[in-house]
Write a protein that holds these residues in place. Structure first.
Motif, mmCIF file in Angstrom:
data_model
loop_
_atom_site.group_PDB
_atom_site.id
_atom_site.type_symbol
_atom_site.label_atom_id
_atom_site.label_comp_id
_atom_site.label_asym_id
_atom_site.label_seq_id
_atom_site.Cartn_x
_atom_site.Cartn_y
_atom_site.Cartn_z
ATOM 1 N N ASP A 7 26.620 67.618 12.803
ATOM 2 C CA ASP A 7 26.591 67.563 14.390
ATOM 3 C C ASP A 7 27.346 66.452 14.801
ATOM 4 O OD1 ASP A 7 25.857 68.817 16.994
ATOM 5 O OD2 ASP A 7 23.688 67.833 16.776
ATOM 6 N N MET A 41 26.350 64.990 17.989
ATOM 7 C CA MET A 41 25.487 64.237 19.063
ATOM 8 C C MET A 41 24.031 64.247 18.012
ATOM 9 S SD MET A 41 26.848 63.172 21.859
ATOM 10 C CE MET A 41 25.243 62.902 22.928
ATOM 11 N N LYS A 46 29.239 75.660 18.957
ATOM 12 C CA LYS A 46 28.042 76.246 19.059
ATOM 13 C C LYS A 46 27.948 77.187 20.546
ATOM 14 C CE LYS A 46 25.362 72.138 17.601
ATOM 15 N NZ LYS A 46 24.404 71.161 18.216
ATOM 16 N N GLU A 55 21.991 67.697 11.469
ATOM 17 C CA GLU A 55 21.611 68.373 12.767
ATOM 18 C C GLU A 55 20.228 67.941 13.188
ATOM 19 O OE1 GLU A 55 21.468 69.706 15.985
ATOM 20 O OE2 GLU A 55 23.132 70.867 15.430
ATOM 21 N N ASP A 56 19.997 67.418 14.436
ATOM 22 C CA ASP A 56 18.751 66.850 15.018
ATOM 23 C C ASP A 56 17.923 67.984 15.606
ATOM 24 O OD1 ASP A 56 20.762 66.678 16.770
ATOM 25 O OD2 ASP A 56 19.389 65.601 18.228
ATOM 26 N N GLU A 57 18.584 69.024 16.024
ATOM 27 C CA GLU A 57 17.707 70.267 16.570
ATOM 28 C C GLU A 57 17.343 70.985 15.458
ATOM 29 O OE1 GLU A 57 20.074 72.712 19.338
ATOM 30 O OE2 GLU A 57 21.391 70.907 19.332
HETATM 31 CA CA CA Z 1 22.365 67.239 18.288
#
Ligand code: CA
Length: 224
Positions: free
Chosen positions: A51, A53, A101, A7-9
């Motif tokens: 995730d 994206m 989400k 997950e990039d967040e």
């Molecule tokens: Ca993302």
């Protein structure tokens, strides 16, 4: 139980990791697709929260590569709200579940438990595992991080017993008895030969598992 979060967040990833560790899971985080794929292919995780994206590689690409490499770790996709096509794509590529989400902690944990339970039910039927290594009892394949080698009959019998003992010590006498039978004339040297074949195959697979010799006693598996 070890879970990979891709997950990039960063804040969401850390919040997830915190929830998981509070619930007795070990959680690792990958913040981009490339490191996510590397970790996912290790085969050491009990489940992956993925995730869609992501920078560098999308969650779909990670999932596609994992399944192509025959890494069967259960995957839960994190999808954007109401994006039906993402859900369908994920499931088509071999995701086991998806979560939209934003989601509640309770829902996340319940779905994760279900995912891992389904997987372990399925695994019990036809594979034996230890660390990054698993043995398919139907196809005689020894599998590690998506790579596999076929075992010969005796190698298979020996590996099966070693895996069922895991890090416990397996005595040579018991091994011979189980593989060659009670009244067998099989000599200790025979065992050594097959163990050395298996060690070569473990090296070929680049497994972190090794077969340790306990002098005068027998063998045990050791994870790196
Ligand atoms: Ca993302």
């Amino acid at each position: 139980m070890r879970i990979l979060i891709v997950e990039d967040e960063q804040r969401l990833a850390e919040a997830l990791a915190q929830i998981l560790s509070k619930n007795k899971y070990t959680a690792d985080i990958s913040l981009d697709g490339e490191s996510g794929l590397d970790n996912a292919l290790s085969g050491i995780y009990d489940a992956i929260i993925l995730d869609v994206m992501l920078p560098k590689l999308s969650g779909f690409e990670i999932l596609r590569t994992m399944r192509a490499e025959r890494v069967t770790t259960p995957v839960m996709m994190l999808t954007a709200k109401d994006d039906i096509s993402d859900k369908v794509t994920g499931l088509d590529l071999g995701a086991d579940d998806y979560l939209t989400k934003p989601f509640s902690t309770e829902e996340l944990l319940a779905r994760l438990r279900a995912l891992i339970r389904r997987k372990s039910d399925a695994v019990c039927e036809n594979t034996l595992s230890f660390s990054d290594l698993s043995l398919n009892l139907d196809t005689f394949e020894l599998i590690c991080k998506g790579k596999s080698v076929k075992l010969g009959l005796k190698e298979f019998d020996i590996m099966k017993i070693l895996l069922s003992y895991g890090s416990r010590v397996l005595s040579k006498e018991i091994l011979i008895e189980k593989v060659w039978g009670y009244d067998s004339e099989a000599e200790y040297n025979n065992v050594e030969v097959y163990i050395s074949f298996l060690r070569k195959k473990l090296m070929h697979l680049k497994s972190g598992v090794s077969i340790k010799t306990i002098r005068g006693v027998g063998y045990s598996l050791e994870a790196q």
